[in-house]
Write a protein that holds these residues in place. Sequence first.
Motif: not given
Length: 94
Positions: A13, A15-16, A18, A42
């Motif tokens: 969450t 790292t969007k 990733e 982040h």
Amino acid sequence: MSVAVRVPTILRTYTKGEADVSVDVGSDATLADVITALDADHPGIGARVLDDTGQIRRFVNVYVDDDDVRFASGLQTPTPDGTKVSVIPAVAGG
């Protein structure tokens, strides 16, 4: 210099979504530098890896390449260019 960081599902969450991110650090960087750069890129992830005293949380395992940093130099483990860092939450159960 770039270091690759493998992020566990529970922390993605930050790292969007990733799974793998890269951070830029100096040429003679340590794991502590990598975590600082990771948190700068982040925000919030550093607090999930490190406790209030700045040490790796008890139930978080961190590997530099294939070496568990608890048996190396901890946060002072060198992370030369191209290093792969993996953050792995401990799993318990019966």
